[in-house]
Motif scaffolding. Sequence first.
Motif, short mmCIF file in Angstrom:
data_model
loop_
_atom_site.label_atom_id
_atom_site.label_comp_id
_atom_site.label_asym_id
_atom_site.label_seq_id
_atom_site.Cartn_x
_atom_site.Cartn_y
_atom_site.Cartn_z
N VAL A 6 -9.89 -10.88 -5.46
CA VAL A 6 -8.88 -9.89 -5.06
C VAL A 6 -7.90 -10.55 -4.10
O VAL A 6 -8.31 -11.27 -3.18
CB VAL A 6 -9.56 -8.69 -4.35
CG1 VAL A 6 -8.52 -7.65 -3.92
CG2 VAL A 6 -10.62 -8.05 -5.23
N VAL A 7 -6.61 -10.32 -4.31
CA VAL A 7 -5.59 -10.77 -3.37
C VAL A 7 -4.91 -9.53 -2.79
O VAL A 7 -4.45 -8.66 -3.54
CB VAL A 7 -4.55 -11.69 -4.04
CG1 VAL A 7 -3.44 -12.06 -3.06
CG2 VAL A 7 -5.23 -12.95 -4.58
N VAL A 8 -4.88 -9.45 -1.47
CA VAL A 8 -4.29 -8.28 -0.80
C VAL A 8 -3.00 -8.74 -0.12
O VAL A 8 -3.00 -9.71 0.63
CB VAL A 8 -5.26 -7.71 0.27
CG1 VAL A 8 -4.64 -6.50 0.95
CG2 VAL A 8 -6.60 -7.36 -0.36
N ILE A 9 -1.90 -8.04 -0.39
CA ILE A 9 -0.63 -8.36 0.29
C ILE A 9 -0.42 -7.34 1.39
O ILE A 9 -0.29 -6.15 1.14
CB ILE A 9 0.57 -8.34 -0.68
CG1 ILE A 9 0.26 -9.12 -1.96
CG2 ILE A 9 1.82 -8.90 0.01
CD1 ILE A 9 1.40 -9.07 -2.99
N GLY A 10 -0.40 -7.82 2.65
CA GLY A 10 -0.23 -6.93 3.80
C GLY A 10 -1.53 -6.75 4.55
O GLY A 10 -2.50 -6.23 4.00
N ALA A 11 -1.55 -7.23 5.80
CA ALA A 11 -2.78 -7.12 6.61
C ALA A 11 -2.62 -6.07 7.70
O ALA A 11 -2.94 -6.28 8.86
CB ALA A 11 -3.15 -8.47 7.21
N GLY A 12 -2.08 -4.90 7.30
CA GLY A 12 -2.12 -3.75 8.20
C GLY A 12 -3.52 -3.15 8.14
O GLY A 12 -4.43 -3.73 7.54
N PRO A 13 -3.70 -1.96 8.73
CA PRO A 13 -5.04 -1.36 8.72
C PRO A 13 -5.58 -1.17 7.31
O PRO A 13 -6.78 -1.30 7.07
CB PRO A 13 -4.83 -0.01 9.42
CG PRO A 13 -3.35 0.23 9.43
CD PRO A 13 -2.70 -1.12 9.41
N TYR A 304 -2.95 -2.51 -7.63
CA TYR A 304 -3.25 -1.30 -6.86
C TYR A 304 -2.28 -1.24 -5.67
O TYR A 304 -1.78 -2.27 -5.21
CB TYR A 304 -4.67 -1.35 -6.30
CG TYR A 304 -5.75 -1.30 -7.37
CD1 TYR A 304 -6.47 -0.14 -7.61
CD2 TYR A 304 -6.05 -2.43 -8.15
CE1 TYR A 304 -7.47 -0.09 -8.59
CE2 TYR A 304 -7.04 -2.39 -9.13
CZ TYR A 304 -7.75 -1.21 -9.34
OH TYR A 304 -8.73 -1.16 -10.30
N ALA A 305 -2.02 -0.02 -5.18
CA ALA A 305 -1.20 0.13 -3.97
C ALA A 305 -1.86 1.17 -3.08
O ALA A 305 -2.18 2.27 -3.53
CB ALA A 305 0.21 0.56 -4.34
N ALA A 306 -2.08 0.80 -1.83
CA ALA A 306 -2.75 1.73 -0.92
C ALA A 306 -2.00 1.79 0.41
O ALA A 306 -1.31 0.85 0.79
CB ALA A 306 -4.20 1.28 -0.69
N HIS A 317 -5.34 6.77 9.14
CA HIS A 317 -6.70 7.14 8.72
C HIS A 317 -6.75 7.46 7.23
O HIS A 317 -7.73 7.16 6.56
CB HIS A 317 -7.23 8.32 9.55
CG HIS A 317 -6.25 9.44 9.71
ND1 HIS A 317 -5.35 9.48 10.74
CD2 HIS A 317 -6.02 10.55 8.98
CE1 HIS A 317 -4.61 10.58 10.64
NE2 HIS A 317 -5.00 11.24 9.58
N GLN A 318 -5.66 8.04 6.69
CA GLN A 318 -5.69 8.39 5.28
C GLN A 318 -5.53 7.13 4.43
O GLN A 318 -6.13 7.00 3.37
CB GLN A 318 -4.59 9.41 5.00
CG GLN A 318 -4.96 10.43 3.96
CD GLN A 318 -6.14 11.33 4.34
OE1 GLN A 318 -6.43 11.50 5.52
NE2 GLN A 318 -6.82 11.86 3.35
N GLY A 319 -4.72 6.17 4.92
CA GLY A 319 -4.58 4.89 4.23
C GLY A 319 -5.91 4.15 4.19
O GLY A 319 -6.28 3.53 3.18
#
Length: 471
Positions: A6-13, A304-306, A317-319
Motif C-alpha cells: 500500500v502507498v499512502v499519499i499524505g501523512a495527516g491524521p 482509495y481516498a479518505a 475523527h471522522q477521517g
Amino acid sequence: MTTYDVVVIGAGPVGENVADRVVQDGLTAAIVERELVGGECSYWACMPTKALLRSGAALRAARQVPGAREAVTGEFDVAAVLHRRDSFASNWNDEGQVSWLDSVGVPLFRGHGRIAGDRVVEVTAADGTTTTLTARHAVVVATGSGALVPDIEGLRDAKPWTSRETVAAKEVPARLVVIGGGVVASEMATAFSQLGSSVTMLARDGVLHLNEPFVGEHVTASLRDKGVSVRIGAEAASVKRNDDGTVSVTLTDGEQIEADELLVAIGRTPNTQDLGLENIGLTPGAWLTVDDTMRVDGVDGWLYAAGDVNRRVLLTHQGKYQARAVGDVIVARAKGEPVDDAPWGRHAATADERAVPQVVFTDPEVAAVGLTAAKAEEAGLRIRVVDYDLAATAGSSLHAEGYQGHARMVVDEDRTVIVGFTLVGPDVAEMLHAATIAVAGEVPLDRLWHAVPAFPTVSEVWLRLLEAYGR
Ligand SMILES: Cc1cc2nc3c(=O)[nH]c(=O)nc-3n(C[C@H](O)[C@H](O)[C@H](O)COP(=O)(O)OP(=O)(O)OC[C@H]3O[C@@H](n4cnc5c(N)ncnc54)[C@H](O)[C@@H]3O)c2cc1C
C-alpha cells in the motif's frame, strides 16, 4: 525498496492511520508527505486552535463561580496563551510523529506525491530528485484540504490570513475582520476577541447556520456580548491592502471597514490540484468521490481516498474512522477475505451519513451529532423535535452562575430512535459522546429510560427530554 502493498499519499491524521492499520494486519506500507507529518490537524487546525481557545474558556468558567471568581485577579496573559499554542503545535516540528512512523514500521518518503499511472506514485523531493513507488494492492489518497479563497476583487492581492496564518499568528492584530460565519470563523472570532482583538465578523449566511437555528442565536449573542461586531447578511465586495499595511473591506452596500488583518474562512478546497489525477482519467482540483469503503469512483479498484479529500466529512475523527475502514478493507481484499460493506459493517463508513459528532469550541460550546430537524425532514423522515432549556437542570445551575444553554433531540417517529441531538451551552463538549452512542447505536427510547443520568449533572437533560417526549 520501492514496491509496497500500500502507498499512502499524505501523512495527516488520516494517512497515518491508514498506514498503521494495514501494517498491523501484516501488509507493507509507505507514506508520502510534502510538509509536516501530522498534517493540518496537528499544526494549523484542531490542536493549536483549541489551545488558543482553552485559556479563555477556563477563565470564563472560573469567573462564573463565586469563590473562584474572586481568585481571578490578574490580566489575561496573551503571551502565555500563544506560547501554549506553540507547544500544542509541537513548535511546527514533526520529529515526534516521524519517530512514531518509524516505530510502527512505515517508511516515510518526504516530497510531493503524484499518481503517475495505475498503482504508481512518483515522489519529488525538495532537491528535485524523484523516487517511483509501486503499490501491489492499493494507493490511498489522504491529501486533505486547503483554505478556499473566493473571487472577491482585490482579495488575493491583499494577502489575507487563511486559517493557517491565523492559527500560527505571532501577534494579535488590534482589529481583525473575519469573512465567514462557519466553524473556523466562529472559533477564531471567539479566540481573537479573547486575545484582545476588536473583531468584525461578516457572516453573510449567518453564524453556524448549518446547525439547529438556536445554535447560531446563542453563539451570536455571546460573541456580541464579548464585543464582536457580528454582521449577519454582510458580504464583502472588494478588499484592498493599504500602504500602511492595514486592510480596507468594502461591503456590497458600499460601507467600508478598516482593519489591521483579514481572515478568510468560507470553506475548503481539496488538495488534488497537482496529484497526477489526469494520468488516470480523473479531474485535477476536484474532490474525489468514493463508495462506502472509500474506493474512488471511476478507477479500477486500486485507488482509495479518505479524510477531507473525499468531502464526506471534514473532521479529523471522522477521517480517522474512514481510515480504519479503508485499512481493514484493503487488507480483506488483499487476502481474499469477505468484505463486510453492508450498513454498519466493519468495512463501511456508515456513520459518515448518520452519526457524525462535531464540537464547535465557541463560548458557549456547541456539540451535535446526526441530523438537524431540517435535514431529517429533507431526508423524508417522520420526526418529532423535543427541546429543553439546559439552564433548567440542577447540574447547570451548580456548574455556573447565569448558565445558558439549550438541548434538542430529533426523534425518528417510525423507529422511536434518536437521529439527531444538539447541545449548546458552557462545557457541553464532553456530553456529546452519550448522544453519539444513542444515535449510532440506534438505541430505542424505551431503553434510554434505563440509562439514568447521575444527579446533579447537566446530563440530566436526557431525562428531561424523555419526560418531554412522553412514555
Ligand atoms: C482551523 C481549523 C480547525 C479545525 N479544528 C478541528 C477540530 O477541532 N476537530 C476536528 O475533528 N477537525 C478539525 N478541523 C478539520 C481537520 O483539520 C481536518 O478534517 C483534518 O486535518 C483532515 O485530515 P486529513 O488527514 O484528511 O488531511 P490533512 O490533515 O490536511 O493532511 C493531509 C496531508 O497531506 C499532505 N499532502 C497533500 N498533498 C500532498 C501531495 N501531493 N504529496 C504529499 N503530501 C501531500 C499535506 O501536506 C498534509 O500533511 C479543523 C480544520 C481547520 C482548518
